[in-house]
Scaffold this motif. Structure first.
Motif, PDB file in Angstrom:
ATOM      1  N   GLY A  84     -52.920 -25.193-104.053  1.00  0.00           N
ATOM      2  CA  GLY A  84     -53.361 -23.972-103.230  1.00  0.00           C
ATOM      3  C   GLY A  84     -54.446 -24.446-101.650  1.00  0.00           C
ATOM      4  O   GLY A  84     -54.863 -25.320-101.382  1.00  0.00           O
ATOM      5  N   ALA A  85     -53.759 -23.378-101.168  1.00  0.00           N
ATOM      6  CA  ALA A  85     -53.919 -23.411 -99.713  1.00  0.00           C
ATOM      7  C   ALA A  85     -55.854 -23.390 -99.652  1.00  0.00           C
ATOM      8  O   ALA A  85     -56.817 -22.435-100.955  1.00  0.00           O
ATOM      9  N   GLY A  86     -57.040 -23.353 -99.087  1.00  0.00           N
ATOM     10  CA  GLY A  86     -58.682 -23.541 -98.953  1.00  0.00           C
ATOM     11  C   GLY A  86     -58.430 -22.115 -98.053  1.00  0.00           C
ATOM     12  O   GLY A  86     -58.289 -21.818 -96.964  1.00  0.00           O
ATOM     13  N   ILE A  87     -59.217 -21.318 -99.320  1.00  0.00           N
ATOM     14  CA  ILE A  87     -59.491 -19.669 -98.716  1.00  0.00           C
ATOM     15  C   ILE A  87     -60.972 -19.481 -98.314  1.00  0.00           C
ATOM     16  O   ILE A  87     -62.216 -19.848 -99.347  1.00  0.00           O
ATOM     17  N   ASP A  88     -61.409 -19.395 -96.869  1.00  0.00           N
ATOM     18  CA  ASP A  88     -62.999 -19.117 -97.121  1.00  0.00           C
ATOM     19  C   ASP A  88     -63.608 -17.875 -97.212  1.00  0.00           C
ATOM     20  O   ASP A  88     -62.535 -16.527 -97.352  1.00  0.00           O
ATOM     21  N   ALA A  89     -64.295 -17.551 -97.294  1.00  0.00           N
ATOM     22  CA  ALA A  89     -65.287 -17.067 -97.954  1.00  0.00           C
ATOM     23  C   ALA A  89     -63.926 -15.817 -99.681  1.00  0.00           C
ATOM     24  O   ALA A  89     -63.919 -14.587 -99.075  1.00  0.00           O
ATOM     25  N   SER A  90     -63.908 -16.214-100.818  1.00  0.00           N
ATOM     26  CA  SER A  90     -63.088 -16.079-101.535  1.00  0.00           C
ATOM     27  C   SER A  90     -63.743 -14.627-102.065  1.00  0.00           C
ATOM     28  O   SER A  90     -64.991 -14.749-102.465  1.00  0.00           O
ATOM     29  N   HIS A  91     -62.927 -13.413-102.678  1.00  0.00           N
ATOM     30  CA  HIS A  91     -63.043 -12.405-102.915  1.00  0.00           C
ATOM     31  C   HIS A  91     -64.337 -12.235-102.521  1.00  0.00           C
ATOM     32  O   HIS A  91     -65.062 -11.326-102.874  1.00  0.00           O
ATOM     33  N   ALA A  92     -64.087 -11.842-101.129  1.00  0.00           N
ATOM     34  CA  ALA A  92     -64.631 -11.044 -99.845  1.00  0.00           C
ATOM     35  C   ALA A  92     -63.802 -10.793 -98.673  1.00  0.00           C
ATOM     36  O   ALA A  92     -62.401 -10.726 -99.106  1.00  0.00           O
ATOM     37  N   TYR A  93     -63.651 -10.993 -97.452  1.00  0.00           N
ATOM     38  CA  TYR A  93     -63.300 -10.947 -96.515  1.00  0.00           C
ATOM     39  C   TYR A  93     -62.471 -12.203 -96.607  1.00  0.00           C
ATOM     40  O   TYR A  93     -63.120 -12.872 -95.319  1.00  0.00           O
ATOM     41  N   GLU A  94     -61.350 -12.599 -96.916  1.00  0.00           N
ATOM     42  CA  GLU A  94     -61.304 -13.810 -96.903  1.00  0.00           C
ATOM     43  C   GLU A  94     -60.067 -14.632 -95.568  1.00  0.00           C
ATOM     44  O   GLU A  94     -59.922 -13.788 -94.567  1.00  0.00           O
ATOM     45  N   ARG A  95     -60.368 -15.513 -95.375  1.00  0.00           N
ATOM     46  CA  ARG A  95     -59.662 -16.441 -94.745  1.00  0.00           C
ATOM     47  C   ARG A  95     -58.868 -17.387 -94.195  1.00  0.00           C
ATOM     48  O   ARG A  95     -59.667 -18.240 -95.329  1.00  0.00           O
ATOM     49  N   THR A  96     -57.440 -17.927 -94.187  1.00  0.00           N
ATOM     50  CA  THR A  96     -57.414 -19.466 -93.921  1.00  0.00           C
ATOM     51  C   THR A  96     -57.136 -19.994 -93.000  1.00  0.00           C
ATOM     52  O   THR A  96     -56.679 -19.225 -91.913  1.00  0.00           O
ATOM     53  N   HIS A  97     -56.397 -20.892 -92.411  1.00  0.00           N
ATOM     54  CA  HIS A  97     -55.496 -22.213 -91.363  1.00  0.00           C
ATOM     55  C   HIS A  97     -53.828 -21.687 -92.087  1.00  0.00           C
ATOM     56  O   HIS A  97     -53.418 -22.351 -92.974  1.00  0.00           O
ATOM     57  N   GLU A  98     -52.570 -22.024 -91.265  1.00  0.00           N
ATOM     58  CA  GLU A  98     -51.970 -21.999 -91.262  1.00  0.00           C
ATOM     59  C   GLU A  98     -51.641 -23.342 -91.362  1.00  0.00           C
ATOM     60  O   GLU A  98     -50.418 -23.551 -92.503  1.00  0.00           O
TER      61      GLU A  98
END
Length: 345
Positions: free
Chosen positions: A311-325
């Motif tokens: 899967g794509a790397g997701i920062d701050a999982s299970h909160a307000y998340e972020r990833t990059h294209e």
């Protein structure tokens, strides 16, 4: 990366789908896939299953991504008309403090609100900054003129009504995607885009492949059923978790070697890493210590398959998340190359 994937992410995150209340989003996906010519069927649990016939029908594949998200239910209506919550999924109350939300009543009416500490005002409560963020102290302030339990009930709000969180989806000029529920709507967007690509390019897969859009992953039993005995490989497409001691980042595809359920299938993992290396796809190998996927749920249910998780790397999982294209692109490339690869080459 195909811009259609980003469009799918925006479309998916805009539809509330906390675990247990996913019929609207499943219905939308079913309608879109049916328009492409696919036969999409829901199982008794409400998941969506699409079978794409391939050249080899004896050795089949199973690919999942889950559309259900974190959320909550009304636990109780307080004497002042505000709501006490019961959480759906594995997250902490501090992750939703200050978030806008929607209460979905059984009659179909919806009401907006804000999730707050009861002791929010620093002008009134000395312990505003130190009080524990828990079910007792956190509440929902409804955007209606209610000051009692009875007035809230008159709106049609009752115990068991679902609560969804505002996703606040934003795509920045620098290529970041910020939103709640990127876990796992990024992966669903990837699968939907690839299913569309199969039709547009008239591609026949080497193996009959079942695609499951599951709807109970966040509570542990999303993709553990409807697995044909002919399925030999099971790929879960879900988020990669970022944090201390993690290799996963927002710019490559994460391949999980072990999570809370134990190691993933070694040979299939090596097959995926070779695909990355052969196709110059940036990847990271990682362990997620407090994690379980549809693939691990399938193993616990007794599926006799080789299982993997990417899967794509997701920062701050299970909160307000972020990833990059770029991470989404790498994941999409890996899944695409996997779908087209002959496992017995």
């Amino acid at each position: 990366m195909n811009n259609k994937t980003l469009e799918w992410i925006k479309k998916l995150t805009a539809i509330p789908s906390p675990t247990g209340n996913t019929s609207e989003i499943i219905g939308m996906i079913k309608k879109e896939l049916t328009a492409l010519g696919y036969e999409a069927n829901t199982n008794n649990k409400g998941s969506l299953l699409i079978t794409v016939k391939g050249k080899n029908h004896q050795n089949q594949r199973f690919v999942t991504a889950h559309v259900d998200t974190l959320g909550a239910m009304v636990r109780a209506i307080k004497p002042d008309g505000r709501l006490k919550m019961d959480l759906i999924g594995g997250f902490r109350y501090n992750a939703i403090e200050g978030e806008y939300c929607t209460i979905h009543t059984a009659s179909g009416k919806t009401y907006t609100g804000t999730i707050l500490m009861h002791q929010t005002s620093v002008h009134v409560y000395k312990e505003a900054g130190t009080a524990e963020r828990n079910q007792t102290n956190m509440e929902i302030r409804i955007d209606e003129k209610v000051q009692s339990k009875e007035e809230t009930q008159q709106l049609g709000i009752e115990v068991g009504d679902f609560i969804s969180f505002d996703p606040r989806t934003e795509i920045t000029k620098s290529g970041f995607i910020k939103s709640r529920h990127l876990d796992d709507k990024v992966s669903v967007a990837i699968l939907l885009n690839l299913l569309e690509k199969l039709v547009e390019d008239n591609i026949e897969l080497p193996y009959t492949t079942h695609f499951l859009i599951s709807n109970n992953e966040e509570i542990g039993y999303g993709g553990n059923s409807n697995i044909s005995e002919k399925v030999t490989e099971y790929l879960a497409v879900d988020m990669g978790a970022i944090g201390d001691d993690q290799q996963t980042d927002e710019y490559s595809v994460s391949i999980c070697v072990k999570d809370g359920s134990g190691p993933y299938h070694y040979q299939l993992r090596k097959q995926l890493t070779k695909l990355c290396e052969d196709n110059h796809i940036p990847y990271q190998l990682d362990i997620y210590p407090y994690y379980g996927s549809d693939a691990s749920a399938a193993m616990k249910a007794g599926a006799d398959v080789r299982h993997a998780l990417v899967g794509a790397g997701i920062d701050a999982s299970h909160a307000y998340e972020r990833t990059h294209e770029s991470s989404i692109k790498a994941t999409e490339q890996l899944v695409w190359n996997y779908l087209l690869q002959d496992m017995f080459e």
